[in-house]
Design an enzyme around this catalytic site. Structure first.
Site, mmCIF file in Angstrom:
data_model
loop_
_atom_site.group_PDB
_atom_site.id
_atom_site.type_symbol
_atom_site.label_atom_id
_atom_site.label_comp_id
_atom_site.label_asym_id
_atom_site.label_seq_id
_atom_site.Cartn_x
_atom_site.Cartn_y
_atom_site.Cartn_z
ATOM 1 N N SER A 56 -28.418 -37.757 19.686
ATOM 2 C CA SER A 56 -28.023 -38.462 20.898
ATOM 3 C C SER A 56 -26.575 -38.888 20.720
ATOM 4 C CB SER A 56 -28.928 -39.681 21.094
ATOM 5 O OG SER A 56 -28.595 -40.358 22.281
ATOM 6 N N ARG A 301 -29.395 -30.745 21.919
ATOM 7 C CA ARG A 301 -30.684 -31.213 22.454
ATOM 8 C C ARG A 301 -30.579 -31.246 23.970
ATOM 9 N NH1 ARG A 301 -35.345 -31.792 23.452
ATOM 10 N NH2 ARG A 301 -36.774 -33.415 22.744
ATOM 11 N N THR A 337 -31.675 -44.685 25.625
ATOM 12 C CA THR A 337 -32.389 -45.338 24.525
ATOM 13 C C THR A 337 -33.013 -46.671 24.955
ATOM 14 O OG1 THR A 337 -30.863 -44.293 22.974
ATOM 15 C CG2 THR A 337 -32.167 -46.130 22.146
ATOM 16 N N CYS A 482 -28.580 -20.429 24.764
ATOM 17 C CA CYS A 482 -29.099 -20.970 23.500
ATOM 18 C C CYS A 482 -27.932 -21.335 22.585
ATOM 19 C CB CYS A 482 -30.002 -19.952 22.815
ATOM 20 S SG CYS A 482 -30.406 -20.456 21.122
ATOM 21 N N CYS A 505 -33.569 -21.799 15.261
ATOM 22 C CA CYS A 505 -33.810 -22.707 16.393
ATOM 23 C C CYS A 505 -33.611 -24.168 15.979
ATOM 24 C CB CYS A 505 -35.245 -22.503 16.903
ATOM 25 S SG CYS A 505 -35.697 -23.624 18.219
ATOM 26 N N CYS A 508 -33.855 -27.516 20.680
ATOM 27 C CA CYS A 508 -33.214 -28.240 21.779
ATOM 28 C C CYS A 508 -33.998 -28.111 23.078
ATOM 29 C CB CYS A 508 -31.779 -27.761 21.963
ATOM 30 S SG CYS A 508 -31.615 -26.152 22.779
ATOM 31 N N CYS A 511 -34.045 -23.180 26.196
ATOM 32 C CA CYS A 511 -34.576 -21.886 26.662
ATOM 33 C C CYS A 511 -35.836 -22.078 27.495
ATOM 34 C CB CYS A 511 -34.840 -20.971 25.470
ATOM 35 S SG CYS A 511 -35.861 -21.697 24.183
HETATM 36 FE FE1 SF4 Z 1 -32.265 -21.862 21.203
HETATM 37 FE FE2 SF4 Z 1 -34.493 -22.433 22.536
HETATM 38 FE FE3 SF4 Z 1 -34.308 -23.112 19.969
HETATM 39 FE FE4 SF4 Z 1 -32.812 -24.383 21.797
HETATM 40 S S1 SF4 Z 1 -35.078 -24.398 21.626
HETATM 41 S S2 SF4 Z 1 -32.124 -23.627 19.810
HETATM 42 S S3 SF4 Z 1 -32.390 -22.719 23.265
HETATM 43 S S4 SF4 Z 1 -34.306 -21.051 20.815
#
Ligand code: SF4
Length: 536
Positions: A56, A301, A337, A482, A505, A508, A511
C-alpha cells in the site's frame, strides 16, 4: 477406508475465522478478543509471513489505531513518519504546475507507514490478545453446511504436482469450521469473488471498479529525502483519458516510497501500466530525485475504486465482508486503511453482540464508514470522461459535500476496452535509464517464490478465446497489464498459445479483473507461495 477413497478432512473448530491478516482482518480479530476473550478466533493468511503480501502507499489516518492499540505511539510500527507537508502537482512531459492540495488529501495529523510492516507489528499484539494466527495457510475454498450457509474454509492441499497428482510431500488441507467467517482478503479476494457470485451479493450494486497500484521502495543518496513530505501528481505520462497518478512518500533513513496508480477502466488495450510507472520516474523532477539511488523492494496490487455505488451486500449466511473485500477505499483521500480497520472493528462489535452475520449490512451502511464514501461517491466516476471533467466534478462534489441528488454509475472495467482496429496511440514516452529495466527485473525486487511443480494457479478457463478473438480484437492485453510479465505469447512446435509463467505472479489480481473476456481465474497457490514483500 477402501483404496481410492478420499480420506475425511481433519476439522478444526473456532467461533470466528478471519481470512486475511491485513489491517481489516487483524483489527477485527483483535477487537473480538478485546470484547470477549472467551471467543476462539483465528486468522489465516496465505503469505508465509504476516505482511508479506501487503502493499500500500501508505499514508494513514491514526484514529483506528488509537481505538485499537493503547499507547501505540510509544511503540510505533517500524516505519512510521509523521506527515509534514503536502504537495499536489500537474505534470507535463518536461515541467509541472503546483495545484491546490485537494482538502481530502490534507494529511495533517496522519502518518506514513509501510502497511506490510504495520501488519507484521500488529500480529504479535493480536497473539498477545489470544488470537491464533496461521500464516502460510491459503484458504482454497469456502465450506458450506446443509443449508448452504458458509461454515468455514478449506485450506489448500500441500504437495500436489503440476498435473494434480500427490507428491511424497502431500498433506491434505484441513477444514476450519466456525459459525462466522469474516472475509478480509483485500481487493478481489478469490473467496470473496465466489461468495459474491454464489449469494448474488452484487445484485443491487454497480459493478466493482479497480485500479492497479505499483510501488517501489528506494534508498537515495544522503540529503535528498525530506521525511514526512507527501507528493502526489496527475498528468504526464498518462493521457487525458486514463485515470491515475503518482505518489512519492518521503520516509526516514534516506528512503522514499514511489508509486503509480492506473485505473483499470483504460480503453486502449495496448496501454501498459508498468511502462507508465517507469515513465513517471523519468520526469525531470523524479529523475533528479532517484538518480544514483537503489531499489530495495517493489511490487504491485490491485485496489478497489467503486466506492458507494459498487458496495455489495456485505453479509450472507455464515459470512461477512470487510475492508477491501467489501470495497471501502476512499479514492479522493487515496486511503483505505482507516476504513478497513474501522469496518473490522465494526464487524467484531456486531459479532460480539449478536453472534450472527444478520444485520451487519445495515450496520455498515448506517456507519461513518459508508457516510464517508457517500460524500465522495461521484468523484472517481467523474473521471470516466477524462481528467478535466473529473477535476471539475471533484470540485463540485467537494464543495457540496456529496449533497447533490445525483449518483454517477460505475461500469465494469473490462468492458471499457476499445477494439484495436489497427490504431496505435502515441504516449509521448522518453528513453529510460533508471532501474528496473523491465517487468522481469522488477519481479526480482518482489522476492516472489512459487514451487514450479504445483498446479498453475492462474487458469484460462476458455483458452480458445485467446487466438480466435482476443488477439485480433485486443491484441492479448494480458501480456501488457500484468506487472510481472506472467502472460507471454509463444509460438513453437506445440502451437501458438499463452504461456503462463505462474512462478512470477505477485498476486496483484489485475488479470482476474482486467481480462476483456473474463476468462482468467486467479486461485490461490500453495500456502506461503507468492511475493515476500519487505516494507511495502
Ligand atoms: Fe500478473 Fe495476474 Fe499475478 Fe497480477 S495476479 S502478477 S496480473 S498473473
Amino acid at each position: 477406508m477402501s483404496e481410492g477413497e478420499t480420506p475425511e478432512r481433519e476439522v478444526m473448530e473456532y467461533d470466528v475465522i478471519v481470512v486475511g491478516a491485513g489491517p481489516a482482518g487483524l483489527a477485527c480479530a483483535m477487537r473480538l478478543k478485546q470484547l470477549d476473550e472467551a471467543l476462539n478466533v483465528c486468522v489465516i493468511e496465505k503469505a508465509a509471513e504476516i505482511g508479506g503480501h501487503i502493499l500500500s502507499g501508505a499514508v494513514i489516518e491514526t484514529g483506528p489505531l488509537d481505538a485499537l492499540v493503547e499507547g501505540w505511539r510509544e511503540d510505533p510500527p517500524p516505519i512510521c513518519v509523521p506527515a509534514a507537508s503536502d504537495e499536489f502537482r500537474l505534470l507535463t512531459k518536461t515541467g509541472s504546475r503546483r495545484l491546490p492540495t485537494p482538502p481530502q488529501q490534507n494529511n495533517h495529523g496522519n502518518v506514513i507507514v509501510s502497511l506490510g510492516a504495520m501488519c507484521a507489528w500488529l500480529a504479535p499484539k493480536a497473539e498477545a490478545l489470544g488470537v491464533d494466527l496461521f500464516p502460510g495457510f491459503a484458504a482454497a475454498d469456502l465450506a458450506y453446511d446443509d443449508n448452504d450457509a458458509v461454515r468455514g474454509v478449506i485450506i489448500g492441499d500441500m504437495g500436489v504436482d503440476r498435473e494434480g497428482n500427490e507428491k511424497d510431500t502431500y498433506v491434505q488441507g484441513i477444514e476450519i469450521r466456525a459459525p462466522i467467517t469474516v472475509l478480509a482478503e483485500g481487493c478481489r479476494g478469490h473467496l470473496t469473488k465466489r461468495a459474491i457470485g454464489k449469494y448474488g451479493l452484487d445484485a443491487e450494486s454497480d459493478p466493482q471498479t479497480y485500479a492497479i497500484g505499483m510501488k517501489e521502495l528506494w534508498k537515495l543518496p544522503e540529503g535528498r529525502v525530506k521525511p514526512g513530505h507527501i507528493q502526489h501528481t496527475i498528468g504526464w505520462p498518462l493521457p487525458n483519458g486514463i485515470y491515475g497518478g503518482s505518489f512519492v512518500y518521503h520516509l526516514d533513513k534516506d528512503r522514499v516510497a514511489v508509486g503509480f496508480v492506473c485505473g483499470l477502466d483504460y480503453q486502449d488495450p495496448d496501454f501498459t501500466p508498468f511502462e507508465a510507472f517507469q515513465q513517471f520516474k523519468h520526469h525531470p523532477s523524479m529523475h533528479a530525485l532517484l538518480e544514483g539511488g537503489e531499489i530495495l523492494s517493489s511490487g504491485a496490487r490491485a485496489l478497489v475504486e467503486g466506492g458507494l455505488q459498487s458496495l455489495p451486500r456485505v453479509e450472507m449466511p455464515g459470512a461477512m465482508l470487510i475492508g477491501d473485500s467489501a470495497g471501502l477505499l476512499n479514492v479522493p483521500k487515496i486511503k483505505g486503511t482507516h476504513q478497513a480497520m474501522k469496518s473490522g472493528m465494526l464487524a467484531a462489535e456486531h459479532i460480539a453482540e449478536h453472534r450472527t452475520t444478520t444485520g451487519f449490512d445495515d450496520a455498515l451502511r448506517a456507519s461513518e464508514i459508508v457516510a464517508e464514501l457517500n460524500k465522495v461517491r461521484n468523484i472517481r466516476p467523474g473521471f470516466q470522461k477524462g481528467l478535466w471533467r473529473g477535476l471539475l466534478t471533484a470540485v463540485v462534489e467537494t464543495v457540496t459535500a456529496g449533497k447533490l441528488p445525483r449518483t454517477i454509475a460505475n461500469h465494469a472495467d473490462h468492458e471499457q476496452y476499445r477494439k484495436r482496429n489497427g490504431k496505435v496511440f502515441d504516449y509521448d514516452y522518453v528513453d529510460r535509464d533508471l532501474p528496473p529495466r523491465d517487468r522481469l527485473a522488477s519481479v526480482y525486487f518482489a522476492s516472489t517464490e512459487h514451487d514450479e511443480d504445483q498446479p498453475v494457479h492462474l487458469k484460462i478457463v476458455d483458452p480458445d478465446v485467446c487466438f480466435t478473438k482476443c488477439e485480433e480484437e485486443y491484441g492479448n492485453p494480458c501480456t501488457r497489464f500484468c506487472p510481472a510479465n506472467v502472460y507471454e505469447v509463444v509460438d513453437d512446435e506445440d502451437g501458438k498459445r499463452i504461456q503462463i509463467n505462474a512462478a512470477n505472479c505477485v498476486h496483484c489480481k489485475t488479470c482476474d479483473i482486467a481480462d476483456p473476456y473474463q476468462v482468467i481465474n486467479w486461485v490461490t497457490p500453495e500456502g506461503g507461495a507468492g511475493p515476500n514483500y519487505s516494507n511495502l
